[in-house]
Design a protein around this motif. Structure first.
Motif, PDB file in Angstrom:
ATOM      1  N   SER A 187      48.319  38.360  -0.052  1.00 39.06           N
ATOM      2  CA  SER A 187      48.815  38.211   1.316  1.00 39.06           C
ATOM      3  C   SER A 187      49.189  36.764   1.615  1.00 39.06           C
ATOM      4  CB  SER A 187      47.739  38.697   2.305  1.00 39.06           C
ATOM      5  OG  SER A 187      46.512  38.029   2.076  1.00 39.06           O
ATOM      6  N   ASN A 188      50.246  36.591   2.374  1.00 40.07           N
ATOM      7  CA  ASN A 188      50.748  35.252   2.707  1.00 40.07           C
ATOM      8  C   ASN A 188      49.801  34.541   3.672  1.00 40.07           C
ATOM      9  OD1 ASN A 188      53.157  35.340   1.182  1.00 40.07           O
ATOM     10  ND2 ASN A 188      54.150  36.556   2.780  1.00 40.07           N
ATOM     11  N   GLN A 190      49.766  30.943   5.912  1.00 40.56           N
ATOM     12  CA  GLN A 190      50.553  29.807   6.389  1.00 40.56           C
ATOM     13  C   GLN A 190      49.671  28.564   6.504  1.00 40.56           C
ATOM     14  OE1 GLN A 190      53.821  30.223   6.697  1.00 40.56           O
ATOM     15  NE2 GLN A 190      53.579  32.410   6.223  1.00 40.56           N
ATOM     16  N   PHE A 215      45.798  34.883  -2.662  1.00 39.20           N
ATOM     17  CA  PHE A 215      46.610  34.563  -1.491  1.00 39.20           C
ATOM     18  C   PHE A 215      47.899  33.858  -1.950  1.00 39.20           C
ATOM     19  CE2 PHE A 215      42.148  34.303  -0.181  1.00 39.20           C
ATOM     20  CZ  PHE A 215      42.115  35.194   0.889  1.00 39.20           C
ATOM     21  N   SER A 216      48.922  33.956  -1.153  1.00 40.34           N
ATOM     22  CA  SER A 216      50.147  33.203  -1.404  1.00 40.34           C
ATOM     23  C   SER A 216      50.145  31.995  -0.467  1.00 40.34           C
ATOM     24  CB  SER A 216      51.384  34.076  -1.138  1.00 40.34           C
ATOM     25  OG  SER A 216      52.568  33.373  -1.426  1.00 40.34           O
ATOM     26  N   VAL A 217      49.969  30.797  -1.050  1.00 37.20           N
ATOM     27  CA  VAL A 217      49.763  29.585  -0.246  1.00 37.20           C
ATOM     28  C   VAL A 217      50.792  28.514  -0.597  1.00 37.20           C
ATOM     29  CG1 VAL A 217      47.304  29.979   0.094  1.00 37.20           C
ATOM     30  CG2 VAL A 217      48.068  28.731  -1.908  1.00 37.20           C
ATOM     31  N   ASN A 243      50.229  31.366  -6.200  1.00 39.24           N
ATOM     32  CA  ASN A 243      51.642  30.989  -6.094  1.00 39.24           C
ATOM     33  C   ASN A 243      51.803  29.506  -5.776  1.00 39.24           C
ATOM     34  OD1 ASN A 243      52.054  33.735  -6.369  1.00 39.24           O
ATOM     35  ND2 ASN A 243      53.782  33.768  -4.970  1.00 39.24           N
ATOM     36  N   HIS A 276      60.846  27.527  -5.504  1.00 40.04           N
ATOM     37  CA  HIS A 276      59.532  26.952  -5.200  1.00 40.04           C
ATOM     38  C   HIS A 276      59.203  25.760  -6.072  1.00 40.04           C
ATOM     39  CE1 HIS A 276      58.555  31.212  -3.661  1.00 40.04           C
ATOM     40  NE2 HIS A 276      58.908  30.449  -2.666  1.00 40.04           N
TER      41      HIS A 276
END
Length: 609
Positions: A187-188, A190, A215-217, A243, A276
């Motif tokens: 999950s993203n 922020q 997590f996607s950080v 990520n 990225h």
């Protein structure tokens, strides 16, 4: 209490009593009257009824001092806790680890949140994958215990509210030793959630192990790395599938100076898209000397100039490093400049025992790595995977094995090279070294060019401890008789080899040097000769060598077009006393293969096909 039988013993037995002169002790409740500790690993059916029964049991246990609940339904968990009488003296552990946690529903999470403040809690391991954000927010707000030592929340979604609630609780957990937060499906997250979660630390915590994964950080890891200064006792840091981009990784490596006792860093990342892969500013300062790090694992990374420079500056000063694993993202291309920056800075020996470098495309630029091997004299395992090595790379690697005299395992998994990459390497005709310790040599996806065959053929006969040899060709590369002769002709004394795998070369008509060498491997119990395009003379030479390898247990000749000649193996195979498995798939017609199997099965019923 682990099963239905235990459950019935605890809650349904009416005839169990304590043998005592005092008749008052002989009642259904009194048999557990003095219970002080309960470990419940029970998750059965009809939980509602059983939850009520357990609740009734606990209500009468007035001396209870410890409850440990592992992998239980949340109705049982809450039923137990709701009935505890002696709250001031009762400690609580929920779950054991990530494989033995308690999975909550949203209703269970809200109910548990009301119960937790009543207990002294040392361990919490919860799976929140089935909980809504509001229930998770309520639950984490209740975790404020000064006694808590281990906190593991898996399947958690870091919404703004959850991040704020957890970020307020964590700095106050003054006994926390282990923290593990695992996201739900990458999950993203922020920057504001990361800041809320990790930005509130202002005093030292005794944290020993930190895991933050799933997590996607992208581009927002800074609040976490800045918090490291409050965890000086941290020994294990595990950041999985985050990520991370180039800037994140460089910041992470620079922040290691705040955790001087770190022993293990694992960053198994996910491959990043080109968008990225930003360009990070390289800190050219001398850096710090990280004396305690023993294990460094970085997976799914791109060795950009910034990353290679940062790593190359830090690695030579990691004087306790025992394990180093660097794995690239989808075979990312590495230029000579990055390889030189990464491996060219070593000037003193390191205690490195295990080195993995895989998943990069390093055509013609592996020299900085092979030259650095002289600084790792204690190296025992070397794994080089999917590196697109060319002929020169492989020959140079084999020549430099002399600098790592204690090597036990060498595992090289290459990728097939285009013709343009198959350069001609200069052959070092020196006598070679005697590598006495190597036990396992795996060279997969290689081309046995004259240079490679000559280098290997000179070294192999001196590897006096070699137990397993795997040589696998690249896309069925063609072998000439000269290469086979150079590779296997040097054997002249008995070897301890017990496994030989020689597959995926087009070696039709030139296997004689290999089969003749088998007389020097009397301990051989596994022989794999697959996809070699063998002809009948090749097979005949193999069968003539069987008297020298009477310990053979596994023989695999699959995917060789032997036609009717496959039937000639029957009398020879029958005379192998220990043979237990024979693979001859795709070697002849189905009629011939059935004949071979039927005759051998009659003589040796235990043989598997």
């Amino acid at each position: 209490m682990w099963c239905d039988e235990h459950f019935r013993l605890f809650t349904e037995a009416t005839d169990i009593c304590v043998q005592s002169p005092s008749a008052s002790l002989c009642s259904e409740q009194s048999c557990l009257k003095f219970l002080t500790s309960l470990e419940c690993r029970y998750c059965g059916r009809n939980e509602t009824r059983k939850a009520r029964a357990l609740g009734g049991l606990i209500r009468n246990c007035k001396h209870l001092k410890m409850i440990e609940v592992v992998r239980c339904d949340d109705s049982i968990l809450c039923a137990l806790l709701a009935q505890v009488v002696n709250l001031s003296k009762c400690s609580l552990k929920i779950g054991l680890d990530q494989w033995h946690d308690c999975r909550l529903t949203s209703a269970g999470a809200v109910r548990l949140a009301k119960l937790l403040p009543r207990f002294n809690i040392s361990d919490i391991h919860l799976n929140l994958i089935n909980c809504c954000a509001a229930a998770v927010d309520t639950l984490v707000s209740s975790i404020t215990h000064k006694t808590l030592k281990q906190l593991e929340l898996s399947g958690i979604r870091l919404t703004p509210a959850v991040a704020v609630a957890l970020g307020q609780s964590l700095p106050e957990l003054s006994s926390l030793v282990t923290l593990k937060l695992t996201g739900a499906g990458g999950s993203n997250v922020q920057g504001k959630e990361m800041e809320a979660l990790f930005g509130g630390f202002n005093k030292i915590l005794p944290l020993d192990k930190l895991t933050f994964s799933g997590f996607s950080v992208i581009s927002c890891l800074a609040p976490l790395t800045k918090s490291f200064r409050f965890f000086p006792n941290l020994r294990i840091l595990d950041l999985e599938e985050l990520n991370m981009d180039e800037r994140n990784l460089c910041d992470l490596l620079e922040s290691l100076r705040f955790i001087p006792n770190l022993k293990e860093l694992r960053v198994p990342g996910k491959p990043l898209s080109h968008a990225h892969c930003c360009t990070a500013e390289v800190n050219t300062a001398a850096g710090f000397t990280h004396k305690t790090l023993e294990r460094l694992v970085l997976k799914g990374i791109s060795l950009t100039p910034a990353v290679a420079t940062t790593l190359g500056r830090l690695l030579p000063e990691m004087s306790s490093l025992v394990t180093l694993q660097l794995t690239g993202a989808n075979g990312s291309i590495v230029q000579f400049e990055e390889m030189a920056a990464l491996f060219g800075g070593f000037s003193k020996t390191l205690p490195l025992c295990n080195l993995t470098f895989s998943g990069f495309s390093v055509i013609s630029c592996l020299a900085p790595l092979t030259k650095s091997l002289r600084f790792f004299p204690n190296l025992r395992e070397l794994y080089l995977g999917k590196l697109n090595m060319n002929e020169h790379n492989l020959c140079h690697l084999l020549e430099n094995l002399r600098f790592i005299p204690n090597l036990r395992i060498l595992n090289v998994h290459g990728k097939p090279l285009s013709h343009a990459h198959c350069c001609t390497a200069e052959v070092n005709t020196a006598a070679g070294f005697t590598h006495k310790t190597l036990e396992r040599l795996v060279l997969s996806g290689i081309s046995l060019t004259p240079a490679v065959a000559a280098t290997l053929g000179r070294s192999l006969p001196e590897m006096s401890s070699l137990h397993a040899l795997h040589l696998t060709g690249a896309d069925g590369s063609i072998l000439q008789a000269e290469e086979m002769e150079a590779l296997f002709r040097g054997f002249n004394k008995t070897f301890p080899l017990y496994k030989l795998c020689f597959t995926d070369f087009r070696a039709r008509g030139c296997l004689a040097p290999l089969t003749k060498s088998l007389r020097f491997f009397p301990n051989l119990d596994e022989l794999y000769l697959c996809r070699l395009n063998m002809d009948e003379p090749d097979l005949r030479g193999l069968l003539e060598s069987f008297p020298f390898i009477r310990n053979l247990e596994i023989l695999n000749l699959s995917d060789n077009s032997l036609d009717h000649a496959v039937t000639s193996i029957v009398p020879h195979v029958i005379r192998l006393p220990k043979l237990g498995r024979l693979k001859i798939n795709q070697t002849g017609s189905e009629e011939d293969l059935n004949y071979v199997r039927e005759i051998i099965k009659q003589a040796k019923p235990h043989v598997e096909f």
